[in-house]
Motif scaffolding. Sequence first.
Motif, PDB file in Angstrom:
ATOM      1  N   VAL A  48     -35.784  -1.862 118.891  1.00 46.27           N
ATOM      2  CA  VAL A  48     -36.249  -2.922 117.998  1.00 46.27           C
ATOM      3  C   VAL A  48     -37.708  -2.699 117.599  1.00 46.27           C
ATOM      4  CG1 VAL A  48     -37.068  -4.553 119.777  1.00 46.27           C
ATOM      5  CG2 VAL A  48     -36.172  -5.419 117.623  1.00 46.27           C
ATOM      6  N   ILE A  49     -38.517  -2.137 118.483  1.00 44.59           N
ATOM      7  CA  ILE A  49     -39.907  -1.830 118.131  1.00 44.59           C
ATOM      8  C   ILE A  49     -39.959  -0.771 117.042  1.00 44.59           C
ATOM      9  CG2 ILE A  49     -42.044  -0.803 118.989  1.00 44.59           C
ATOM     10  CD1 ILE A  49     -41.487  -2.213 121.656  1.00 44.59           C
ATOM     11  N   LEU A  50     -39.112   0.261 117.157  1.00 39.70           N
ATOM     12  CA  LEU A  50     -39.086   1.309 116.133  1.00 39.70           C
ATOM     13  C   LEU A  50     -38.555   0.781 114.809  1.00 39.70           C
ATOM     14  CD1 LEU A  50     -37.816   4.364 118.233  1.00 39.70           C
ATOM     15  CD2 LEU A  50     -40.135   3.947 117.395  1.00 39.70           C
ATOM     16  N   LEU A  51     -37.465   0.010 114.858  1.00 33.29           N
ATOM     17  CA  LEU A  51     -36.872  -0.511 113.629  1.00 33.29           C
ATOM     18  C   LEU A  51     -37.806  -1.493 112.928  1.00 33.29           C
ATOM     19  CD1 LEU A  51     -33.155  -1.120 114.705  1.00 33.29           C
ATOM     20  CD2 LEU A  51     -34.009   0.636 113.159  1.00 33.29           C
ATOM     21  N   TYR A  52     -38.475  -2.336 113.689  1.00 32.68           N
ATOM     22  CA  TYR A  52     -39.369  -3.323 113.087  1.00 32.68           C
ATOM     23  C   TYR A  52     -40.703  -2.693 112.687  1.00 32.68           C
ATOM     24  CZ  TYR A  52     -41.951  -7.649 112.363  1.00 32.68           C
ATOM     25  OH  TYR A  52     -42.699  -8.652 111.807  1.00 32.68           O
ATOM     26  N   GLY A  53     -41.245  -1.848 113.562  1.00 39.38           N
ATOM     27  CA  GLY A  53     -42.550  -1.249 113.271  1.00 39.38           C
ATOM     28  C   GLY A  53     -42.526  -0.282 112.113  1.00 39.38           C
ATOM     29  N   LEU A  54     -41.453   0.534 112.024  1.00 40.88           N
ATOM     30  CA  LEU A  54     -41.354   1.518 110.945  1.00 40.88           C
ATOM     31  C   LEU A  54     -40.638   0.979 109.709  1.00 40.88           C
ATOM     32  CD1 LEU A  54     -40.439   4.683 113.067  1.00 40.88           C
ATOM     33  CD2 LEU A  54     -42.691   3.942 112.250  1.00 40.88           C
ATOM     34  N   GLY A  55     -40.110  -0.236 109.808  1.00 41.95           N
ATOM     35  CA  GLY A  55     -39.402  -0.836 108.680  1.00 41.95           C
ATOM     36  C   GLY A  55     -40.164  -1.983 108.062  1.00 41.95           C
ATOM     37  N   PRO A  56     -39.783  -3.227 108.377  1.00 45.38           N
ATOM     38  CA  PRO A  56     -40.439  -4.399 107.754  1.00 45.38           C
ATOM     39  C   PRO A  56     -41.943  -4.441 107.972  1.00 45.38           C
ATOM     40  CG  PRO A  56     -38.442  -5.036 108.917  1.00 45.38           C
ATOM     41  CD  PRO A  56     -38.681  -3.605 109.271  1.00 45.38           C
ATOM     42  N   PHE A  57     -42.409  -4.108 109.162  1.00 41.28           N
ATOM     43  CA  PHE A  57     -43.837  -4.204 109.447  1.00 41.28           C
ATOM     44  C   PHE A  57     -44.636  -3.202 108.617  1.00 41.28           C
ATOM     45  CE2 PHE A  57     -47.620  -3.027 111.915  1.00 41.28           C
ATOM     46  CZ  PHE A  57     -48.194  -4.270 112.114  1.00 41.28           C
ATOM     47  N   LEU A  58     -44.173  -1.949 108.588  1.00 41.10           N
ATOM     48  CA  LEU A  58     -44.898  -0.905 107.867  1.00 41.10           C
ATOM     49  C   LEU A  58     -44.796  -1.070 106.357  1.00 41.10           C
ATOM     50  CD1 LEU A  58     -46.563   1.669 108.388  1.00 41.10           C
ATOM     51  CD2 LEU A  58     -44.431   2.972 108.224  1.00 41.10           C
ATOM     52  N   LEU A  59     -43.725  -1.710 105.898  1.00 40.22           N
ATOM     53  CA  LEU A  59     -43.484  -1.831 104.457  1.00 40.22           C
ATOM     54  C   LEU A  59     -44.589  -2.596 103.743  1.00 40.22           C
ATOM     55  CD1 LEU A  59     -41.522  -1.460 102.036  1.00 40.22           C
ATOM     56  CD2 LEU A  59     -40.473  -3.632 102.713  1.00 40.22           C
ATOM     57  N   TYR A  60     -45.135  -3.616 104.381  1.00 40.73           N
ATOM     58  CA  TYR A  60     -46.102  -4.487 103.720  1.00 40.73           C
ATOM     59  C   TYR A  60     -47.525  -3.941 103.737  1.00 40.73           C
ATOM     60  CZ  TYR A  60     -42.907  -8.404 103.039  1.00 40.73           C
ATOM     61  OH  TYR A  60     -41.888  -9.209 102.600  1.00 40.73           O
ATOM     62  N   TRP A  61     -47.850  -3.053 104.645  1.00 42.86           N
ATOM     63  CA  TRP A  61     -49.238  -2.661 104.813  1.00 42.86           C
ATOM     64  C   TRP A  61     -49.829  -1.867 103.650  1.00 42.86           C
ATOM     65  CZ3 TRP A  61     -52.429  -5.022 107.885  1.00 42.86           C
ATOM     66  CH2 TRP A  61     -51.904  -5.717 108.965  1.00 42.86           C
ATOM     67  N   LEU A 102     -32.439  -8.696 102.317  1.00 42.86           N
ATOM     68  CA  LEU A 102     -32.057  -9.227 103.623  1.00 42.86           C
ATOM     69  C   LEU A 102     -31.653  -8.115 104.581  1.00 42.86           C
ATOM     70  CD1 LEU A 102     -31.322 -11.678 105.440  1.00 42.86           C
ATOM     71  CD2 LEU A 102     -29.055 -11.629 104.384  1.00 42.86           C
ATOM     72  N   ILE A 103     -30.817  -7.202 104.098  1.00 46.87           N
ATOM     73  CA  ILE A 103     -30.289  -6.153 104.975  1.00 46.87           C
ATOM     74  C   ILE A 103     -31.353  -5.116 105.318  1.00 46.87           C
ATOM     75  CG2 ILE A 103     -28.613  -4.268 105.121  1.00 46.87           C
ATOM     76  CD1 ILE A 103     -26.759  -5.947 103.369  1.00 46.87           C
ATOM     77  N   LEU A 104     -32.085  -4.659 104.323  1.00 49.57           N
ATOM     78  CA  LEU A 104     -33.017  -3.553 104.531  1.00 49.57           C
ATOM     79  C   LEU A 104     -34.307  -3.984 105.216  1.00 49.57           C
ATOM     80  CD1 LEU A 104     -32.619  -1.701 101.106  1.00 49.57           C
ATOM     81  CD2 LEU A 104     -31.543  -1.134 103.292  1.00 49.57           C
ATOM     82  N   ILE A 107     -33.366  -8.183 108.525  1.00 49.49           N
ATOM     83  CA  ILE A 107     -32.482  -8.266 109.690  1.00 49.49           C
ATOM     84  C   ILE A 107     -32.160  -6.914 110.301  1.00 49.49           C
ATOM     85  CG2 ILE A 107     -31.421 -10.376 108.806  1.00 49.49           C
ATOM     86  CD1 ILE A 107     -28.975  -8.681 108.092  1.00 49.49           C
ATOM     87  N   SER A 108     -32.673  -5.827 109.740  1.00 55.71           N
ATOM     88  CA  SER A 108     -32.366  -4.502 110.293  1.00 55.71           C
ATOM     89  C   SER A 108     -32.757  -4.365 111.764  1.00 55.71           C
ATOM     90  CB  SER A 108     -33.043  -3.415 109.451  1.00 55.71           C
ATOM     91  OG  SER A 108     -34.438  -3.634 109.346  1.00 55.71           O
ATOM     92  N   PRO A 109     -33.878  -4.976 112.243  1.00 55.86           N
ATOM     93  CA  PRO A 109     -34.201  -4.850 113.669  1.00 55.86           C
ATOM     94  C   PRO A 109     -33.160  -5.454 114.604  1.00 55.86           C
ATOM     95  CG  PRO A 109     -36.160  -5.466 112.435  1.00 55.86           C
ATOM     96  CD  PRO A 109     -34.998  -5.592 111.493  1.00 55.86           C
ATOM     97  N   LEU A 110     -32.324  -6.365 114.098  1.00 57.25           N
ATOM     98  CA  LEU A 110     -31.297  -6.968 114.948  1.00 57.25           C
ATOM     99  C   LEU A 110     -30.215  -5.971 115.344  1.00 57.25           C
ATOM    100  CD1 LEU A 110     -30.818 -10.473 113.266  1.00 57.25           C
ATOM    101  CD2 LEU A 110     -32.106  -9.907 115.333  1.00 57.25           C
ATOM    102  N   ALA A 111     -30.190  -4.800 114.716  1.00 55.78           N
ATOM    103  CA  ALA A 111     -29.248  -3.757 115.130  1.00 55.78           C
ATOM    104  C   ALA A 111     -29.492  -3.328 116.568  1.00 55.78           C
ATOM    105  CB  ALA A 111     -29.354  -2.554 114.191  1.00 55.78           C
TER     106      ALA A 111
END
Length: 326
Positions: free
Chosen positions: A105-118, A235-237, A240-244
């Motif tokens: 979840v750290i990898l999915l969130y950090g490299l996905g939604p979190f990194l997307l906005y910066w 929503l998917i990309l 909620i992707s970290p919930l995988a």
Amino acid sequence: AGTRRGDKAEPGRDRARDSDEERLGRARAREKAMVFLDVLVNYGCRRWLHKEDYSFDEGGDKTRSSSRPSQYPLLGFKDRHLEDDYLEYLVVASRARIILGYVTVILLYGLGPFLLYWPYYKESIWLQDLYRTWSDEQKEDFKEDQQKGIWSKYFPTSSSTMYALFCIVLLMFILGLVAVVCMYQMKRFEKHRTWIFYFTPAIYLVFIAVNGFVFAFSSQSYNAWFGTPSWIFLLILQFISPLASLFFISLPALVMLELMTVFVLVFLVIVPLCNPAGNLWNLIIEAATELGGNYARRSTLNNLMQPLILLCVLAVCVVVVSVIVD
């Protein structure tokens, strides 16, 4: 398979082999450590749920006529002391899966939604500071020019707050991983490891709440690329992707059911129906109607609804997997 409730007799045997003094000491230690969580989670219904005292003889054979201890659906054993012992065993047996879930979840969130906005951080803060210098009339004109479903239309001066929320969520997952590793490695936390089953789902609930709020006010961010039904891809990309990671982590079945229920209610019911941009489900129907023709309309509806149906199926699969593992 080694952690299934029906196949597990080890917790009961271990408890039977302990001396009365050792069992009393463990019970007192658990009561002192878990008193606050018991009040919040299950203390109010614990006595009501405790329906039997299941025990084993010294050789490990059952002293009752039934072959297995009685269980509630999803709620565990009717002997709540046996349920406590089982959870202590489960949290130790699930060590690798829990740590893997946190890392995922750290990898999915950090490299996905979190990194997307910066990449847009400087522009967002610049716009926020510029907005504060405008007159009231200019501010109203700016909001009117923004399309519905965009964060800057509703919170033009809260970009820094949104970034702070993202940082807090990521920090919670990282601190959760650190806490889990410490509780497994340090002897002093040996009797308190079941706390993992309490604070882990709490972190996921905070994640769902934060992302649900941000998604509600930015559901149309992908309109320029995918049109009005773009909230499905967003929503998917992104949200909620970290919930995988819940496929990897091992939590009690009831906890998984609660998390998946909250997920479906927030992202597929509450936010789409009560959205500032309007009913998001109607946007799907409108997009299909604009194409005209029965075949084109059915084909578009099918293509847009299929990902959402798949999300529901995956949510059911997460619960089923947790029941099987449990």
